[in-house]
Design a protein around this motif. Structure first.
Motif, PDB file in Angstrom:
ATOM      1  N   ASP A  30      -8.177  40.928 -14.577  1.00 44.94           N
ATOM      2  CA  ASP A  30      -9.116  41.838 -15.243  1.00 44.94           C
ATOM      3  C   ASP A  30      -9.877  41.074 -16.322  1.00 44.94           C
ATOM      4  N   GLN A  32     -12.089  42.453 -18.361  1.00 45.46           N
ATOM      5  CA  GLN A  32     -12.567  43.322 -19.432  1.00 45.46           C
ATOM      6  C   GLN A  32     -12.272  42.674 -20.780  1.00 45.46           C
ATOM      7  N   GLY A  33     -13.307  42.573 -21.603  1.00 44.24           N
ATOM      8  CA  GLY A  33     -13.167  41.954 -22.911  1.00 44.24           C
ATOM      9  C   GLY A  33     -13.465  40.464 -22.929  1.00 44.24           C
ATOM     10  N   TYR A  35     -16.037  37.184 -21.039  1.00 43.26           N
ATOM     11  CA  TYR A  35     -17.255  36.904 -20.288  1.00 43.26           C
ATOM     12  C   TYR A  35     -17.116  35.753 -19.305  1.00 43.26           C
ATOM     13  N   ASP A  60     -15.369  45.125  -8.075  1.00 45.52           N
ATOM     14  CA  ASP A  60     -15.479  46.113  -9.145  1.00 45.52           C
ATOM     15  C   ASP A  60     -14.194  46.932  -9.258  1.00 45.52           C
ATOM     16  N   GLU A  62      -9.810  47.111  -8.923  1.00 41.32           N
ATOM     17  CA  GLU A  62      -8.660  46.247  -9.166  1.00 41.32           C
ATOM     18  C   GLU A  62      -7.930  45.836  -7.888  1.00 41.32           C
ATOM     19  N   SER A  95     -20.492  38.877 -12.837  1.00 44.06           N
ATOM     20  CA  SER A  95     -20.517  40.124 -13.603  1.00 44.06           C
ATOM     21  C   SER A  95     -19.493  41.159 -13.139  1.00 44.06           C
ATOM     22  N   ARG A  97     -15.837  43.001 -12.700  1.00 51.01           N
ATOM     23  CA  ARG A  97     -14.729  43.162 -13.647  1.00 51.01           C
ATOM     24  C   ARG A  97     -13.472  42.422 -13.207  1.00 51.01           C
ATOM     25  N   TYR A  98     -13.235  42.338 -11.896  1.00 49.39           N
ATOM     26  CA  TYR A  98     -12.013  41.718 -11.379  1.00 49.39           C
ATOM     27  C   TYR A  98     -12.341  40.484 -10.557  1.00 49.39           C
ATOM     28  N   ASN A 123     -14.756  39.141 -26.311  1.00 53.64           N
ATOM     29  CA  ASN A 123     -15.556  40.052 -27.130  1.00 53.64           C
ATOM     30  C   ASN A 123     -15.057  40.075 -28.575  1.00 53.64           C
TER      31      ASN A 123
END
Length: 128
Positions: A30, A32-33, A35, A60, A62, A95, A97-98, A123
């Motif tokens: 993942d 998320q958080g 880049y 997109d 999981e 871009s 997420r997973y 982030n």
């Protein structure tokens, strides 16, 4: 922001280290958080002329919808065949997420392999 690497990156197991005799889809990582991601692959013994390589896949979701990452989103190249007792790296800047590492087999018996994903450009830092 702290200037040390330890506080600015996260490490996630991407492929559990061990003997692989078939194709393997690594763990869903993942992003998320973060880049960016760097996958570090480490090999050990290759048995019976094992012919294995790896690639990055993205989604997109999981657990479903994984497809090969676009060439423009991958930094570096995987070898045509992984060698024994070697280390490799592939970067991801897409871009989705997973992301995951997929190990493929073209022939032979087995390979000792494992991988870690290093997540960067957080982030918020420091990263726990």
């Amino acid at each position: 922001m702290r200037r040390d690497l330890y506080s600015n990156f996260a490490a996630v197991q991407a492929v559990a280290s061990g003997s692989k005799s078939d194709a393997v889809d690594g763990a869903s990582v993942d992003l998320q958080g973060f880049y960016s991601a760097l996958f570090v692959v480490n090999t050990g013994t290759v048995t019976g002329a094992g012919d294995f390589t790896f690639k990055l896949q993205e989604s997109d979701e999981e657990a479903t919808g994984f497809a090969d990452a676009a060439a423009d989103d991958v930094i570096g190249e995987a070898p045509a065949t992984m060698a024994a007792t070697s280390a490799y790296k592939l970067g991801y800047r897409g871009s989705k997420r997973y992301v995951r590492l997929a190990i493929t087999k073209a022939g032979g018996t087995s390979i000792q392999v494992g991988a870690v994903a290093i997540l960067g450009h957080a982030n918020h830092a420091p990263v726990a």
